[in-house]
Design an enzyme around this catalytic site. Structure first.
Site, mmCIF file in Angstrom:
data_model
loop_
_atom_site.group_PDB
_atom_site.id
_atom_site.type_symbol
_atom_site.label_atom_id
_atom_site.label_comp_id
_atom_site.label_asym_id
_atom_site.label_seq_id
_atom_site.Cartn_x
_atom_site.Cartn_y
_atom_site.Cartn_z
ATOM 1 N N PHE A 210 0.878 -1.130 -0.240
ATOM 2 C CA PHE A 210 0.139 0.121 -0.117
ATOM 3 C C PHE A 210 0.841 1.386 0.004
ATOM 4 O O PHE A 210 0.642 2.132 0.706
ATOM 5 C CB PHE A 210 -0.904 -0.210 1.019
ATOM 6 N N GLU A 227 -0.168 -1.902 5.217
ATOM 7 C CA GLU A 227 -1.743 -2.134 5.795
ATOM 8 C C GLU A 227 -2.865 -1.340 5.119
ATOM 9 O O GLU A 227 -2.717 -0.281 4.756
ATOM 10 C CB GLU A 227 -1.694 -1.425 7.209
ATOM 11 N N LYS A 243 -1.569 -5.919 13.429
ATOM 12 C CA LYS A 243 -1.165 -6.029 15.123
ATOM 13 C C LYS A 243 0.052 -7.202 15.239
ATOM 14 O O LYS A 243 -0.571 -8.543 15.042
ATOM 15 C CB LYS A 243 -2.358 -6.092 16.052
#
Length: 423
Positions: A210, A227, A243
């Site tokens: 991304f 992410e 996470k």
């Protein structure tokens, strides 16, 4: 998508550099690069570029999401949500910390030129596309002209960082929160930087799914994010929070051992499961009853510097409520904590830098009202007018956290950006 340009080869890094150089000359530019990471990112494009010399809309102190819904309807739009848009969503929240970069809370533009690239197919939409393609081929690749001598400072000393994390752990022990994302800033002043070149170097090194170069007049973002925040395709919405982080090994054996360590870590699993619950709750606000599910839980994905645990949550939205889903899920759970409202209050209290565009989101909305937005992490932000530069990194604090280890993780996450600036 049609391939009318036989000279185009996406795997030619020089050609990608020319594309970036061409796009960066516009006042407003959004250059999105998936780096061929399709198994994870589910993208329609390898590269998607929108550019314009005029900004269509930014931060008018109105109901931003309602305005965006009508503004973007049935047309291409590119832009950003800053973290501090939270204050519109939750009016009792505020942001009073120092902001050295100054991105607006929200900004979107309609592109004068749109470039869609998938494999070696390229489609250019706008005035005189063949002329634009010739301009791109004739651009010079981005190259360094001088050595960087950038003095990077930190807003927090190590003892101060550890004291703040320990204070947050006390909030967790008292039951105020269960998890909180705490960040610190690295910065530099009086910096002369070519931000497009900076992104090109960072992107070639990290190859994150991304990645984005974003220019909003005199403000720039070089982003190597792994992410996704939210992607909408028809009635389907997905979110892919991260996470759980561990460094890469120096050998294959060490790398595999570190992956096993990440998979078995109770702390990292706890971080991920809490944010999955938060995202499920956010999506349930606008999705059809019973449609929200976890399709992938805590899968390890490997990147240049780190291994990460990523989960995928998906649902079916009601009545094409895509923009409303963004509002209900923003800011993203992976960058706030649980409960979200209290975590955002404590973030403002304990952090010393306004997050601004960091931990916000950048992306596009297409004419079908589908969209894809990332999470702005692993990024260099630069203000060309005041010559200030900012990098923020952080991580999730839970009851199992060690302040010392959290500090080390924040340095690990900053490493790739600092290498680019000091090379």
């Amino acid at each position: 998508m049609h391939n009318n340009y036989s000279d185009f080869k996406l795997n030619d890094p020089e050609l990608k550099s020319k594309l970036l150089n061409w796009a960066s000359h516009f006042n407003y530019c959004c250059f999105l690069d998936s780096n061929n990471y399709h198994p994870h990112n589910l993208k329609k494009y390898d590269i998607l570029i929108g550019v314009s010399n005029s900004c269509s809309w930014q931060c008018n102190n109105i109901d931003s999401f309602s305005y965006l819904k009508s503004f973007s309807k049935n047309k291409w739009t590119f832009g950003h949500f800053s973290y501090d848009l939270k204050n519109e969503i939750e009016p009792e929240l505020f942001s009073k910390n120092n902001d050295r970069i100054g991105f607006s809370d929200i900004s979107f533009f309609i592109p004068e030129y749109l470039i869609e690239i998938k494999e070696n197919d390229i489609r250019i939409t706008g005035k005189s596309p063949n002329k634009v393609y010739s301009e791109i081929l004739n651009m010079l690749p981005l190259k360094k002209s001088t050595e960087n001598h950038i003095e990077i400072k930190n807003t927090l000393s190590k003892p101060s960082y550890i004291n703040k994390v320990n204070a947050l752990l006390e909030h967790i022990r008292k039951g105020d929160i269960y998890e909180i994302n705490f960040c610190q800033e690295f910065y530099a002043e009086n910096v002369n930087l070519d931000p497009a070149l900076c992104f090109n170097i960072l992107n070639n090194h990290q190859k994150s799914p991304f990645s984005a170069y974003y220019k909003n007049n005199d403000k720039h973002l070089a982003c190597s994010s792994p992410e996704r925040f939210l992607k909408k395709t028809g009635g389907k919405i997905i979110s892919q929070p991260i996470k759980g982080t561990i460094k890469r090994g120096l050998t294959k054996t060490e790398d595999l051992n570190l992956i096993d360590s990440l998979k078995s870590s109770v702390k990292e699993q706890s971080e991920n499961s809490m944010v999955v619950d938060l995202v499920r709750n956010d999506l349930c606000k606008t999705c059809e009853t019973g449609s929200v599910k976890v399709s992938e839980l805590m899968k390890v994905y490997s990147f240049k510097e780190v291994h990460q645990l990523i989960s995928t949550i998906e649902g079916t939205i009601s009545n094409n409520e895509g923009i409303k889903t963004i509002r209900e899920a923003f800011p993203m759970g992976s960058m706030t904590g649980m409960p979200k409202y209290k975590a955002m209050e404590l973030i403002e209290k304990y952090e010393e830098t306004k997050r601004g565009l960091f931990s916000g989101s950048i992306g596009y909305i297409d004419p079908n009202n589908d969209f894809d937005f990332n999470v702005i992490i692993r990024s260099i932000l630069y203000n060309e007018s005041n010559k200030q530069l900012s990098i923020q990194t952080g991580g999730a604090i839970t009851s199992l956290s060690s302040a010392e280890k959290e500090y080390e993780e924040s340095l690990l996450k900053a490493r790739a950006m600092l290498k680019v600036l000091q090379s």
